[in-house]
Design a protein around this motif. Structure first.
Motif, PDB file in Angstrom:
ATOM      1  N   VAL A  13     -41.437 -34.435  12.063  1.00  0.00           N
ATOM      2  CA  VAL A  13     -41.451 -33.522  10.913  1.00  0.00           C
ATOM      3  C   VAL A  13     -40.797 -34.151   9.693  1.00  0.00           C
ATOM      4  O   VAL A  13     -41.333 -34.101   8.580  1.00  0.00           O
ATOM      5  N   TRP A  14     -39.627 -34.793   9.891  1.00  0.00           N
ATOM      6  CA  TRP A  14     -38.919 -35.363   8.743  1.00  0.00           C
ATOM      7  C   TRP A  14     -39.689 -36.536   8.119  1.00  0.00           C
ATOM      8  O   TRP A  14     -39.562 -36.795   6.922  1.00  0.00           O
ATOM      9  N   ASP A  15     -40.472 -37.218   8.913  1.00  0.00           N
ATOM     10  CA  ASP A  15     -41.303 -38.297   8.361  1.00  0.00           C
ATOM     11  C   ASP A  15     -42.339 -37.729   7.392  1.00  0.00           C
ATOM     12  O   ASP A  15     -42.568 -38.282   6.313  1.00  0.00           O
ATOM     13  N   PHE A  19     -42.582 -38.396   3.344  1.00  0.00           N
ATOM     14  CA  PHE A  19     -43.857 -38.857   2.793  1.00  0.00           C
ATOM     15  C   PHE A  19     -44.379 -37.891   1.730  1.00  0.00           C
ATOM     16  O   PHE A  19     -44.880 -38.304   0.677  1.00  0.00           O
ATOM     17  N   ALA A  20     -44.252 -36.594   1.989  1.00  0.00           N
ATOM     18  CA  ALA A  20     -44.730 -35.592   1.036  1.00  0.00           C
ATOM     19  C   ALA A  20     -43.969 -35.653  -0.280  1.00  0.00           C
ATOM     20  O   ALA A  20     -44.536 -35.380  -1.346  1.00  0.00           O
ATOM     21  N   CYS A  21     -42.697 -36.017  -0.210  1.00  0.00           N
ATOM     22  CA  CYS A  21     -41.886 -36.103  -1.435  1.00  0.00           C
ATOM     23  C   CYS A  21     -42.481 -37.118  -2.413  1.00  0.00           C
ATOM     24  O   CYS A  21     -42.402 -36.933  -3.635  1.00  0.00           O
ATOM     25  N   LEU A  22     -43.065 -38.195  -1.878  1.00  0.00           N
ATOM     26  CA  LEU A  22     -43.689 -39.198  -2.737  1.00  0.00           C
ATOM     27  C   LEU A  22     -44.788 -38.575  -3.584  1.00  0.00           C
ATOM     28  O   LEU A  22     -44.868 -38.795  -4.798  1.00  0.00           O
ATOM     29  N   PHE A  23     -45.621 -37.740  -2.963  1.00  0.00           N
ATOM     30  CA  PHE A  23     -46.726 -37.112  -3.677  1.00  0.00           C
ATOM     31  C   PHE A  23     -46.235 -36.039  -4.638  1.00  0.00           C
ATOM     32  O   PHE A  23     -46.765 -35.896  -5.738  1.00  0.00           O
ATOM     33  N   VAL A  24     -45.202 -35.301  -4.216  1.00  0.00           N
ATOM     34  CA  VAL A  24     -44.675 -34.236  -5.072  1.00  0.00           C
ATOM     35  C   VAL A  24     -44.055 -34.817  -6.345  1.00  0.00           C
ATOM     36  O   VAL A  24     -44.318 -34.338  -7.461  1.00  0.00           O
ATOM     37  N   GLN A 160     -50.843 -42.164  14.484  1.00  0.00           N
ATOM     38  CA  GLN A 160     -51.606 -40.912  14.546  1.00  0.00           C
ATOM     39  C   GLN A 160     -51.475 -40.093  13.266  1.00  0.00           C
ATOM     40  O   GLN A 160     -51.718 -38.895  13.253  1.00  0.00           O
ATOM     41  N   PHE A 161     -51.065 -40.769  12.198  1.00  0.00           N
ATOM     42  CA  PHE A 161     -50.991 -40.133  10.889  1.00  0.00           C
ATOM     43  C   PHE A 161     -52.401 -39.719  10.477  1.00  0.00           C
ATOM     44  O   PHE A 161     -53.348 -40.495  10.597  1.00  0.00           O
ATOM     45  N   ASN A 162     -52.563 -38.486  10.015  1.00  0.00           N
ATOM     46  CA  ASN A 162     -53.892 -37.952   9.730  1.00  0.00           C
ATOM     47  C   ASN A 162     -54.634 -38.810   8.710  1.00  0.00           C
ATOM     48  O   ASN A 162     -54.220 -38.936   7.559  1.00  0.00           O
ATOM     49  N   LEU A 163     -55.752 -39.411   9.134  1.00  0.00           N
ATOM     50  CA  LEU A 163     -56.500 -40.338   8.294  1.00  0.00           C
ATOM     51  C   LEU A 163     -57.076 -39.654   7.062  1.00  0.00           C
ATOM     52  O   LEU A 163     -56.849 -40.092   5.929  1.00  0.00           O
ATOM     53  N   TRP A 164     -57.834 -38.585   7.290  1.00  0.00           N
ATOM     54  CA  TRP A 164     -58.516 -37.945   6.158  1.00  0.00           C
ATOM     55  C   TRP A 164     -57.535 -37.205   5.259  1.00  0.00           C
ATOM     56  O   TRP A 164     -57.735 -37.127   4.039  1.00  0.00           O
ATOM     57  N   GLY A 165     -56.464 -36.685   5.852  1.00  0.00           N
ATOM     58  CA  GLY A 165     -55.437 -36.047   5.022  1.00  0.00           C
ATOM     59  C   GLY A 165     -54.818 -37.041   4.055  1.00  0.00           C
ATOM     60  O   GLY A 165     -54.611 -36.735   2.876  1.00  0.00           O
ATOM     61  N   GLY A 333     -38.160 -45.689  15.004  1.00  0.00           N
ATOM     62  CA  GLY A 333     -38.606 -44.446  15.637  1.00  0.00           C
ATOM     63  C   GLY A 333     -37.489 -43.487  15.977  1.00  0.00           C
ATOM     64  O   GLY A 333     -37.710 -42.269  16.040  1.00  0.00           O
ATOM     65  N   ASN A 334     -36.280 -43.982  16.196  1.00  0.00           N
ATOM     66  CA  ASN A 334     -35.154 -43.117  16.559  1.00  0.00           C
ATOM     67  C   ASN A 334     -34.388 -42.590  15.353  1.00  0.00           C
ATOM     68  O   ASN A 334     -33.359 -41.939  15.514  1.00  0.00           O
ATOM     69  N   PHE A 335     -34.884 -42.902  14.156  1.00  0.00           N
ATOM     70  CA  PHE A 335     -34.218 -42.450  12.926  1.00  0.00           C
ATOM     71  C   PHE A 335     -35.175 -41.537  12.154  1.00  0.00           C
ATOM     72  O   PHE A 335     -36.035 -42.029  11.410  1.00  0.00           O
ATOM     73  N   PRO A 336     -35.049 -40.219  12.336  1.00  0.00           N
ATOM     74  CA  PRO A 336     -35.983 -39.280  11.689  1.00  0.00           C
ATOM     75  C   PRO A 336     -36.044 -39.493  10.173  1.00  0.00           C
ATOM     76  O   PRO A 336     -35.016 -39.591   9.500  1.00  0.00           O
ATOM     77  N   GLY A 337     -37.238 -39.598   9.666  1.00  0.00           N
ATOM     78  CA  GLY A 337     -37.438 -39.742   8.224  1.00  0.00           C
ATOM     79  C   GLY A 337     -37.651 -41.171   7.771  1.00  0.00           C
ATOM     80  O   GLY A 337     -38.329 -41.410   6.762  1.00  0.00           O
ATOM     81  N   LEU A 338     -37.082 -42.152   8.509  1.00  0.00           N
ATOM     82  CA  LEU A 338     -37.207 -43.542   8.069  1.00  0.00           C
ATOM     83  C   LEU A 338     -38.618 -44.116   8.254  1.00  0.00           C
ATOM     84  O   LEU A 338     -39.098 -44.848   7.382  1.00  0.00           O
ATOM     85  N   PRO A 339     -39.317 -43.810   9.363  1.00  0.00           N
ATOM     86  CA  PRO A 339     -40.722 -44.242   9.411  1.00  0.00           C
ATOM     87  C   PRO A 339     -41.530 -43.642   8.261  1.00  0.00           C
ATOM     88  O   PRO A 339     -42.411 -44.301   7.700  1.00  0.00           O
ATOM     89  N   GLY A 340     -41.212 -42.411   7.906  1.00  0.00           N
ATOM     90  CA  GLY A 340     -41.887 -41.783   6.771  1.00  0.00           C
ATOM     91  C   GLY A 340     -41.601 -42.499   5.473  1.00  0.00           C
ATOM     92  O   GLY A 340     -42.465 -42.579   4.586  1.00  0.00           O
TER      93      GLY A 340
END
Length: 635
Positions: A13-15, A19-24, A160-165, A333-340
């Motif tokens: 979720v945090w990823d 990621f969404a913050c970049l678009f916002v 598994q990041f949504n491709l079309w999204g 992977g063990n650090f929420p938000g950093l992969p994002g």
């Protein structure tokens, strides 16, 4: 060292939040400038920022759009497979920026043009301008679509990041802030995205080094694996990466993309003065070198971690372009938000490239086509048309990304289109800027020949890929892998891999011409255009010196202080550059044009409702008359 198991986790979720913050934030920048600049309603403000941009944000914007997601994901994978010779691109970048700043920029800036291709009509004729514009538009739409699709696919297959999204979000957000805020929104969004790119790389470098037991350990493992053999001076043009292919082939490749490309030049001419524009390019060079360093070190650290268990050979990933996303999920992977954050880093490059392309496409379409048919447009109509064009090209680029999903292996060829088109375009502009005697027939014939040659070698190399004996990938090991997922490696489809013809079926043409380093595609197009253009000019009669406007030519000899006045005049080829110096003495064309526009704001009064294009035409017409310019209209 290597992955403990095949799975490295998926996005949390945090990823997605990061990621969404970049678009916002990127969208917010567009809204901010739409509100801030609402009273400055003119196409000049929208398309070139009123020519009042500072060098700092322009430099960050140039760097961000230069480093697309293909670079962020692909460069470390290249270092992983072929070694750190990729760092030699630093020499190519340096030469490219110096040549752009000292040869091409002064001509474009002093000409007062908005579309780069306006220069071709001033120097040659309208058909050459139209042909170059159409090539640029087709090239940019195809390339931009692939730049969106290719990294999104790589991230989707690993995370598994949504491709079309991801594809539609990129297209919608870029179109939104380009349409709302124009060039200023593009530049400042790029500046923000550049910060995100640096932050993403920094996190990967820190945690990657930590997983390897320190940077010195990673360095030792990379050295043992042959990844630090940087300088190879083999002059063989068939070798993929040597000092010569990367330095000079890379220089021509990036000059075609950078030195005469609309998206780059448009941001340079948006600067307050020519010196600001030149400083923006040199500051941008610093940014390019920093990003290059981060990408190369990331590749070395990734190799050190997987030196004894290569995820690609083991079948954990199905293509080399998936290595970097896999590596990031493995170490973060063990650090929420950093992969994002890293995915935001990759998509920052994509957003920058797409936004710059949309804005540049809208500009050349308006300047090269719309304003040529409707010369009396009011500023209100001009700006609405410019915004509509941003929407049109935003949809076109997004649609191209969707189409790329059905292109299969053609995606790989599309990624090379900049090199195949950039070389002939570089040659065309070089004919005009460096050779005063080149005529319109030479320019058109040279462009045709150069384009044919570069596409011949580029498409031929795509159909007949060079064998490993020429590309020389370094060895990879799977000795410490727990499971070899051979089935997955064989059944997973990837659009970026093509088959290689058996050696017995490969002709001399395939073994030599088609096996040339991909970095020489642009060089082939450049040389073909230059040689063909000069020969046709000599056969059909060169342009007379008095028919050439001095500031459309850049006398190379003037750049060298040791050249005497006698030799300088000799290399002027009869063009009176003294007249240019007198005419431009004490004048900053960019500032003068900008201040003139401020005197004619768009209002509802009929006597002051003039289009910006008409103002520009009047100013430039006076400049041409003063320079005794007679255009070359024979074609």
């Amino acid at each position: 060292m290597g992955p403990n198991n095949q799975a490295v986790g998926t996005f949390q979720v945090w990823d997605y939040v990061v990621f969404a913050c970049l678009f916002v934030v990127s969208s917010g920048i567009g809204v901010f400038f739409a509100i801030k600049e609402r009273k400055k309603a003119s196409s000049r403000e929208f398309l070139v920022g009123g020519r009042q941009m500072s060098c700092g944000p322009v430099a960050l914007s140039l760097t961000a759009s230069f480093m697309s997601a293909v670079t962020v994901i692909g460069a470390p994978a290249d270092v992983y497979r072929f070694g750190a010779s990729y760092v030699i691109f630093g020499f190519a970048y340096t030469l490219m920026v110096i040549i752009t700043a000292e040869l091409f920029l002064p001509v474009f800036y002093r000409s007062g043009i908005t579309s780069t291709y306006e220069y071709l009509e001033l120097r040659f004729c309208k058909p050459v301008r139209i042909a170059a514009t159409l090539i640029y538009m087709a090239q940019t739409i195809v390339y931009t679509g692939v730049v969106v699709y290719a990294p999104a696919l790589a991230l989707n297959q690993v995370t598994q990041f949504n491709l079309w999204g991801a594809i539609f979000a990129t297209g919608i957000v870029c179109t939104f802030y380009c349409t709302m805020g124009g060039l200023k929104a593009v530049v400042w969004s790029d500046a923000f995205q550049m910060v995100v790119m640096l932050a993403g790389f920094l996190i990967v470098l820190i945690q990657g080094s930590n997983r390897n037991g320190g940077i010195s350990t990673a360095w030792s493992i990379a050295e043992a694996g042959g990844r630090l053999n940087v300088f190879d001076f083999d002059p063989n043009p068939l070798r993929r990466h040597t000092f010569w292919t990367v330095t000079f082939g890379g220089m021509f490749t990036w000059l075609g993309i950078y030195g005469v490309n609309q998206s780059t030049i448009q941001r340079c001419i948006s600067c307050k003065t020519e010196n600001h524009a030149r400083w923006a390019l040199y500051l941008n060079l610093l940014g390019l070198l920093v990003i290059l360093f981060c990408a190369v070190v990331s590749g070395l650290i990734m190799y050190a971690l997987y030196a004894n268990c290569d995820p690609w050979t083991a079948g954990y990933v199905s293509a080399p372009d998936q290595l970097m996303p896999y590596f990031v999920l493995d170490i973060l992977g063990n650090f929420p938000g950093l992969p994002g954050l890293f995915v935001a880093c990759a998509f920052s490059g994509t957003l920058s490239t797409v936004a710059a392309s949309i804005n540049a496409l809208a500009t050349v379409t308006y300047e090269d086509f719309v304003s040529q048919f409707w010369r009396d447009l009011s500023n209100k109509k001009a700006i609405w048309i410019s915004k509509a064009l941003c929407v049109v090209f935003g949809v076109a680029c997004t649609s191209m990304a969707v189409a790329a999903s059905h292109m299969g292996a053609v995606v790989q060829a599309a990624l090379s289109i900049h090199g195949m088109c950039g070389g002939p375009m570089l040659g065309l502009f070089s004919l005009g800027i460096l050779f005063p005697f080149t005529n319109s027939k030479g320019a058109a014939g040279g462009l045709l020949l150069g384009t044919a040659l570069s596409f011949w070698v580029g498409v031929g190399a795509f159909i007949h890929p060079a064998p490993d004996s020429i590309t020389r990938p370094l060895p990879l090991s799977t000795q410490n892998c727990s499971v070899l997922n051979v089935t997955a490696a064989l059944t997973t489809q990837t659009p970026l891999v093509t088959s290689i013809s058996p050696a017995s079926d490969r002709s001399v043409l395939v073994e030599s011409w088609y096996s040339m380093s991909y970095l020489y595609y642009s060089t082939v197009g450049f040389l073909g255009t230059m040689i063909g253009g000069l020969l046709i000019t000599l056969l059909t009669g060169p342009t007379k010196p008095q028919e050439v406007k001095p500031w459309l030519i850049q006398p190379v000899c003037d750049l060298f202080c040791f050249c005497s006045e006698k030799y300088r005049r000799m290399f002027w080829c009869g063009v009176n550059h003294e007249e240019e110096k007198e005419g431009l003495h004490g004048v900053d064309l960019g500032t003068d044009l900008g201040s003139t526009c401020k005197e004619h704001p768009d209002t509802d009064k009929s006597d002051t409702d003039k289009s910006l294009k008409k103002q520009n035409d009047e100013i430039l017409n006076e400049a041409y008359i003063n320079a005794s310019f007679i255009p070359d209209t024979k074609f």
